[in-house]
Design a protein around this motif. Sequence first.
Motif, PDB file in Angstrom:
ATOM      1  N   GLU A   1       0.878  -1.178   0.000  1.00 37.16           N
ATOM      2  CA  GLU A   1       0.000   0.000   0.000  1.00 37.16           C
ATOM      3  C   GLU A   1       0.905   1.214   0.000  1.00 37.16           C
ATOM      4  O   GLU A   1       1.630   1.463   0.963  1.00 37.16           O
ATOM      5  N   LEU A   2       0.869   1.972  -1.104  1.00 36.86           N
ATOM      6  CA  LEU A   2       1.900   2.962  -1.354  1.00 36.86           C
ATOM      7  C   LEU A   2       1.328   4.380  -1.388  1.00 36.86           C
ATOM      8  O   LEU A   2       0.398   4.681  -0.656  1.00 36.86           O
ATOM      9  N   GLY A   3       1.900   5.229  -2.215  1.00 34.52           N
ATOM     10  CA  GLY A   3       1.531   6.640  -2.202  1.00 34.52           C
ATOM     11  C   GLY A   3       0.156   6.916  -2.787  1.00 34.52           C
ATOM     12  O   GLY A   3      -0.497   6.044  -3.355  1.00 34.52           O
ATOM     13  N   GLY A   4      -0.251   8.168  -2.658  1.00 33.94           N
ATOM     14  CA  GLY A   4      -1.538   8.585  -3.205  1.00 33.94           C
ATOM     15  C   GLY A   4      -1.580  10.080  -3.452  1.00 33.94           C
ATOM     16  O   GLY A   4      -0.790  10.843  -2.892  1.00 33.94           O
ATOM     17  N   LYS A   5      -2.474  10.466  -4.310  1.00 34.20           N
ATOM     18  CA  LYS A   5      -2.772  11.885  -4.547  1.00 34.20           C
ATOM     19  C   LYS A   5      -4.276  11.974  -4.700  1.00 34.20           C
ATOM     20  O   LYS A   5      -4.818  12.208  -5.775  1.00 34.20           O
ATOM     21  N   THR A   6      -4.954  11.782  -3.581  1.00 35.54           N
ATOM     22  CA  THR A   6      -6.389  11.511  -3.561  1.00 35.54           C
ATOM     23  C   THR A   6      -7.214  12.684  -4.086  1.00 35.54           C
ATOM     24  O   THR A   6      -7.162  13.784  -3.532  1.00 35.54           O
ATOM     25  N   PRO A   7      -8.007  12.435  -5.153  1.00 32.40           N
ATOM     26  CA  PRO A   7      -8.919  13.480  -5.627  1.00 32.40           C
ATOM     27  C   PRO A   7     -10.226  13.470  -4.836  1.00 32.40           C
ATOM     28  O   PRO A   7     -10.777  12.402  -4.539  1.00 32.40           O
ATOM     29  N   ILE A   8     -10.696  14.648  -4.494  1.00 33.72           N
ATOM     30  CA  ILE A   8     -12.006  14.813  -3.870  1.00 33.72           C
ATOM     31  C   ILE A   8     -12.836  15.660  -4.831  1.00 33.72           C
ATOM     32  O   ILE A   8     -12.541  16.835  -5.059  1.00 33.72           O
ATOM     33  N   VAL A   9     -13.873  15.060  -5.409  1.00 32.89           N
ATOM     34  CA  VAL A   9     -14.700  15.737  -6.409  1.00 32.89           C
ATOM     35  C   VAL A   9     -15.922  16.330  -5.709  1.00 32.89           C
ATOM     36  O   VAL A   9     -16.692  15.610  -5.077  1.00 32.89           O
ATOM     37  N   VAL A  10     -16.078  17.640  -5.830  1.00 33.85           N
ATOM     38  CA  VAL A  10     -17.170  18.350  -5.162  1.00 33.85           C
ATOM     39  C   VAL A  10     -18.084  18.959  -6.233  1.00 33.85           C
ATOM     40  O   VAL A  10     -17.665  19.854  -6.978  1.00 33.85           O
ATOM     41  N   PHE A  11     -19.314  18.463  -6.301  1.00 35.26           N
ATOM     42  CA  PHE A  11     -20.273  18.980  -7.273  1.00 35.26           C
ATOM     43  C   PHE A  11     -21.055  20.144  -6.676  1.00 35.26           C
ATOM     44  O   PHE A  11     -21.171  20.274  -5.443  1.00 35.26           O
ATOM     45  N   ASP A  12     -21.622  20.967  -7.553  1.00 37.68           N
ATOM     46  CA  ASP A  12     -22.281  22.176  -7.062  1.00 37.68           C
ATOM     47  C   ASP A  12     -23.727  21.937  -6.630  1.00 37.68           C
ATOM     48  O   ASP A  12     -24.450  22.891  -6.335  1.00 37.68           O
ATOM     49  N   ASP A  13     -24.145  20.640  -6.548  1.00 37.20           N
ATOM     50  CA  ASP A  13     -25.479  20.360  -6.015  1.00 37.20           C
ATOM     51  C   ASP A  13     -25.447  20.162  -4.503  1.00 37.20           C
ATOM     52  O   ASP A  13     -26.472  19.901  -3.884  1.00 37.20           O
ATOM     53  N   ILE A  14     -24.265  20.271  -3.902  1.00 32.99           N
ATOM     54  CA  ILE A  14     -24.136  20.110  -2.450  1.00 32.99           C
ATOM     55  C   ILE A  14     -23.752  21.443  -1.834  1.00 32.99           C
ATOM     56  O   ILE A  14     -23.054  22.259  -2.461  1.00 32.99           O
ATOM     57  N   ASP A  15     -24.237  21.693  -0.633  1.00 33.37           N
ATOM     58  CA  ASP A  15     -23.898  22.924   0.085  1.00 33.37           C
ATOM     59  C   ASP A  15     -22.378  23.021   0.214  1.00 33.37           C
ATOM     60  O   ASP A  15     -21.748  22.127   0.781  1.00 33.37           O
ATOM     61  N   PRO A  16     -21.760  24.079  -0.311  1.00 33.33           N
ATOM     62  CA  PRO A  16     -20.292  24.166  -0.251  1.00 33.33           C
ATOM     63  C   PRO A  16     -19.739  24.187   1.169  1.00 33.33           C
ATOM     64  O   PRO A  16     -18.623  23.735   1.406  1.00 33.33           O
ATOM     65  N   LEU A  17     -20.523  24.680   2.130  1.00 39.66           N
ATOM     66  CA  LEU A  17     -20.070  24.661   3.515  1.00 39.66           C
ATOM     67  C   LEU A  17     -19.999  23.232   4.039  1.00 39.66           C
ATOM     68  O   LEU A  17     -19.031  22.844   4.711  1.00 39.66           O
ATOM     69  N   VAL A  18     -21.007  22.417   3.713  1.00 39.33           N
ATOM     70  CA  VAL A  18     -21.007  21.013   4.110  1.00 39.33           C
ATOM     71  C   VAL A  18     -19.813  20.293   3.488  1.00 39.33           C
ATOM     72  O   VAL A  18     -19.087  19.542   4.151  1.00 39.33           O
TER      73      VAL A  18
END
Length: 500
Positions: free
Chosen positions: A251-268
């Motif tokens: 189990e090695l390195g990572g560059k984890t993407p977090i995809v945030v869509f605009d249908d969710i409250d940006p504060l949440v």
Amino acid sequence: MNQTDTQRPDTAAPPADGVARRDRAIINPATGEVIRTVPDSTVAEVDKAVEVARTAFDSGPWPRMPRSERARHLLRFADAIEAHTETLFQLETRNNGRPITETRAQLARVPEWFRYNAGLLAAQRDAVLPGDGPYLTYQRRSPLGVCGIITPFNHPLLILARSLSAALATGNTVVIKPSEMTPLTTLALIGILRDAGLPEDVVMVVTGGREVGERLTGHPDIAKITLTGGTEAGRAAAVATAARFARVTAELGGKTPIVVFDDIDPLVAAEGAAFAAFVAAGQSCVAGSRFLVQRGSYDAFVEALSARASAIRIGDPAQPGTQLGPLISSVQRDKVLRLIATGAQEGVRITAGGGVPDLPAELGSGYYVQPTVLADATMSMTVTREEIFGPVAVVVPFDGEDDAVAMANDNRFGLGAGVWTRDIGRGHRVADRITAGMVWVNDHHRLEPSLPWGGVKESGTGRDAGQESFDDFTWIKTVVVRTAADDVDWYGSTEPGRLN
């Protein structure tokens, strides 16, 4: 258990006559002070540890123990660890600098892995395979032999427990090499297991750096290596084990993407993103480090994430109110600061952090970096492509779903990913299209003993935890039994036969 108890010199490889060992200072990263010294094992001591573990496998009771009895041992180990959790999480906080609230929560779960693998062992069934003719065909699983476990500094005890519990449950003996920077809870754990009834020589510990790890990985009597670390270390382990056809889980390195869509409250989304990026000071292979945010909520997300990052309480990790501790070493701190500076040179906008926090004098020699947000990044920038391994969130805008998936997959790593959306169909759809070993939807860092853990591409091979890990510590023997009453006489028969 006091500090002396954690040393347990009898759990390490016996010293080799005439070979001097170098003592290594174990540093508290919050203060820069030496906690204690631990000797680096020599190559001869690694060989001796493997020899002792091999003898325990070949002629000791552990592999031959009835499965029900071995399962009861694992349950006793879980109870013993649970009884010492407070001592263990305080020691781990002191050794690797994670806030005590984090280590308490994490180490409280360590017994679950021993109980889970005890359950798998108790419920294990040998497969009966279908086939034509008068034959009964079944499979038996056997332990591999001596297994090497190489663990990192960031989650020393939890990552060890994942592999060790499965290796022991399946009847193997083990040689452990903890990170040279954080060996203390490993030494303490093995002492606890011995006191709880672990037979002599079933688990050995060798301490030290690269030379020790390379010897363990390349040792001809090691049947499997489980390694958590950098990609180059994993590549070297894969080459070394391939030469003798040994198994490897990396189990090695990572560059984890977090995809945030605009249908969710940006504060949440920003609150979830802050946890993904800054827990363990970002020193996790699945830490959220690339935030791909849809343009409709991009500005609001950056503002909310920057505000949350700026409010995180930095300080002494031993204090309950601390939310972010130091990095593991001055080398890692300096690397992170260099990458932040590189991002600024390439054109990112630093909207939070970016430097070293102003802390009390007693923490002035600690290895701290502020929680940092780098906005307006592009996919070609160094900070977007390289693993930083620090409390740094890089934010990149995207337009549509296809754009987001393409950007998420545009990296040499494939360990973890996250998707934040209120559209349940989109959540499933995007999770299915992202190339990563683990994907969380509207959450992050969620783990259970039953969940296989590992990545694809340069993030590694194989899986830790789950049924997959349990099975991979065994080899399969297929037994074919002819049940017909007549004898086999292929050459004497006058009837046409069937050759398989």
